[in-house]
Design an enzyme around this catalytic site. Structure first.
Site, PDB file in Angstrom:
ATOM      1  N   ILE A   1      39.712  33.118  43.802  1.00 40.53           N
ATOM      2  CA  ILE A   1      39.712  34.693  43.129  1.00 40.53           C
ATOM      3  C   ILE A   1      38.638  34.727  42.745  1.00 40.53           C
ATOM      4  O   ILE A   1      38.490  36.559  41.862  1.00 40.53           O
ATOM      5  CB  ILE A   1      40.793  33.553  41.470  1.00 40.53           C
TER       6      ILE A   1
ATOM      7  N   GLY B   1      43.645  29.281  35.651  1.00 38.53           N
ATOM      8  CA  GLY B   1      44.705  28.097  36.567  1.00 38.53           C
ATOM      9  C   GLY B   1      45.494  27.148  35.864  1.00 38.53           C
ATOM     10  O   GLY B   1      46.139  27.173  35.096  1.00 38.53           O
TER      11      GLY B   1
ATOM     12  N   ASP C   1      52.433  38.558  36.876  1.00 40.29           N
ATOM     13  CA  ASP C   1      53.043  38.392  36.875  1.00 40.29           C
ATOM     14  C   ASP C   1      54.001  40.621  36.343  1.00 40.29           C
ATOM     15  O   ASP C   1      54.972  40.624  37.140  1.00 40.29           O
ATOM     16  CB  ASP C   1      54.224  37.652  35.752  1.00 40.29           C
TER      17      ASP C   1
ATOM     18  N   HIS D   1      54.218  31.130  33.227  1.00 46.03           N
ATOM     19  CA  HIS D   1      53.793  31.926  34.381  1.00 46.03           C
ATOM     20  C   HIS D   1      54.434  30.882  35.980  1.00 46.03           C
ATOM     21  O   HIS D   1      53.534  30.021  36.232  1.00 46.03           O
ATOM     22  CB  HIS D   1      52.422  31.955  34.187  1.00 46.03           C
TER      23      HIS D   1
HETATM   24  C1  LMR Z   1      50.740  33.526  41.380  1.00 44.86           C
HETATM   25  O1  LMR Z   1      51.560  33.321  40.283  1.00 44.86           O
HETATM   26  O2  LMR Z   1      50.082  33.855  42.593  1.00 44.86           O
HETATM   27  C2  LMR Z   1      50.033  31.703  41.391  1.00 44.86           C
HETATM   28  O3  LMR Z   1      50.051  31.536  39.980  1.00 44.86           O
HETATM   29  C3  LMR Z   1      50.515  31.061  42.238  1.00 44.86           C
HETATM   30  C4  LMR Z   1      50.407  29.937  42.202  1.00 44.86           C
HETATM   31  O4  LMR Z   1      51.333  28.652  41.653  1.00 44.86           O
HETATM   32  O5  LMR Z   1      49.083  29.733  42.692  1.00 44.86           O
END
Ligand code: LMR
Length: 325
Positions: free
Chosen positions: A8, A122, A151, A179
Site C-alpha cells: 500500500i 491498518g 469501501d 471497516h
Molecule cells: C480491504 O478492505 O481491502 C482490507 O481492509 C482487507 C484487509 O483485511 O486487509
C-alpha cells in the site's frame, strides 16, 4: 510505514510525492517509518523516489525510530498493522494491534504537531484509530480518522457499473460503521447522473433487491474477495482511497457532496454510541470535518447501522481491556 502493508505504502508514495494529495505547490518531506528488518528495503524505495526526479519532493527520511518518524508531522498515515491472513478473523488481530497503536499514539503525542491529521489504515482500522487517539490525549479527537473511503469507492463503482455510467456520476453513497464485513453501504441518499439528469440511486438502478442484497454483501466482502484472489490485501485501490481521503481533508469536499470517513462519534445525531470511531457521511471545510446531519433513516438502515455499531462497541471493549493490561 509498516512492512506488512508495504505494498500500500509503495503504491501511495508516488502520488503524494508528485502533489496529488497536498497540492501542486506544496513541497513535501516524506518520513518513512518501518521496523528494523525493512530498512534495507526502504533504502531501495528512497532511491526510487529520488530517481522519479519529482520537483516537490524535498527530502525522504527512512527510519526505524519513532522519535524521528513522528517528529513535527503535519500528516500521519498509519498503514502498518498486524496483517490479516486468508480465513483469519479481524478480531484475532486486536490484541497485537492494540500494542502497536498504543505505541504509535504515544509517539504522536510526544513528537508530532498538535495539528497533525492522522489517518489509520491498518486493520481493524476503526478500533486501532480509537486506541491511537486515546494514547494521544493532547491531540484533538477530531484529528484522528480511519479509512472507509476504500469501501465508499467500492460502493460508488458498483452502482456506476450497474448503471453503465462513470464512477463520478454517482455521488453521496455512505459507508456507515466499521471497516469490516458488518459495515453498511447505504445508497438511500445517493444520486446518479443519467443522461445529464440526477436521479436517486434506487430509480437509476431499478433493482431494489440487488441494492438491498448482493450490492451490500459485495461491498462488505470485497476486501476478503481481493485477498482470496491476490493472496494479498488490496494495495492499489487502498492507496488511491488514502489519497482521496487525505486530499479531501486538506482541500475540502465539493458543495452538495459528502464522503465517508471513520471519525469520532461524539455528539453525532444518528444515535450511534459516542466513544467510537464510526464511519459517517462528512463534509469538510477548512481542514475540519462535520457529520452530515438530518438524513432520514428507515428501519432497514437503522438495523444495519446499529449492528455495525454493536460490533465496534465489542471491539472497543475488548481493545480497552488489552490497553489496560
Ligand atoms: C480491504 O478492505 O481491502 C482490507 O481492509 C482487507 C484487509 O483485511 O486487509
Amino acid at each position: 510505514m509498516g512492512c506488512v502493508r508495504f505494498f500500500i505504502a509503495y503504491s501511495l508514495l508516488y502520488s503524494i510525492a508528485k502533489g496529488d494529495v497536498f497540492g501542486k505547490d506544496q513541497p513535501i518531506i516524506l518520513v518513512l517509518l518501518d521496523i528494523p528488518p525493512m530498512l534495507p528495503v526502504l533504502d531501495g524505495v528512497v532511491m526510487e523516489l529520488q530517481d522519479c526526479a519529482l520537483p516537490l519532493l524535498r527530502e525522504v527520511i527512512p527510519t526505524d525510530k519513532v522519535e524521528v518518524g513522528f517528529k513535527d508531522l503535519d500528516a500521519a498515515i498509519l498503514v502498518g498493522s498486524m496483517p490479516r491472513k486468508e480465513g483469519m478473523e479481524r478480531k484475532d488481530l486486536l490484541k497485537a494491534n492494540v500494542a502497536i497503536f498504543k505505541t504509535q499514539g504515544a509517539a504522536l503525542e510526544k513528537y508530532a504537531k498538535k495539528t497533525v491529521k492522522v489517518l489509520v489504515v491498518g486493520n481493524p482500522a476503526n478500533t486501532n484509530c480509537l486506541i491511537a487517539s486515546k494514547s494521544a490525549p493532547s491531540i484533538p479527537k477530531e484529528n484522528f480518522s480511519c479509512l472507509t473511503r476504500l469501501d465508499h469507492n467500492r460502493a460508488r463503482s458498483q452502482v456506476a457499473m450497474r448503471c453503465g455510467v462513470p464512477a463520478d456520476a454517482v455521488k453521496n453513497v455512505i459507508i456507515w460503521g466499521n471497516h469490516s464485513s458488518t459495515q453498511y453501504p447505504d445508497v438511500h441518499h445517493a444520486m446518479v447522473k443519467v443522461n445529464s439528469n440526477e436521479v436517486p440511486a434506487f430509480d437509476a438502478v431499478k433493482d431494489d433487491s440487488w441494492l438491498k442484497g448482493d450490492f451490500i454483501s459485495t461491498v462488505q466482502l470485497r476486501g476478503a474477495a481481493v485477498i482470496k484472489a491476490r493472496k494479498l490485501s488490496s494495495a492499489m485501490s487502498a492507496a488511491k482511497a488514502i489519497c482521496d481521503h487525505m486530499r479531501d481533508w486538506w482541500f475540502g469536499t465539493l458543495d452538495g457532496e459528502f464522503m465517508s470517513m471513520g471519525v469520532y462519534a461524539g455528539g453525532n445525531s444518528y444515535g450511534i454510541p459516542e466513544d467510537l470511531i464510526y464511519s459517517f457521511p462528512v463534509h469538510i471545510k477548512n481542514k475540519s470535518w462535520t457529520i452530515h446531519d438530518g438524513l432520514p433513516i428507515n428501519d432497514f438502515s437503522r438495523a444495519k447501522m446499529d449492528a455495525t455499531a454493536a460490533e465496534l462497541v465489542e471491539e472497543r471493549d475488548t481493545a480497552l481491556s488489552f490497553l489496560s493490561q
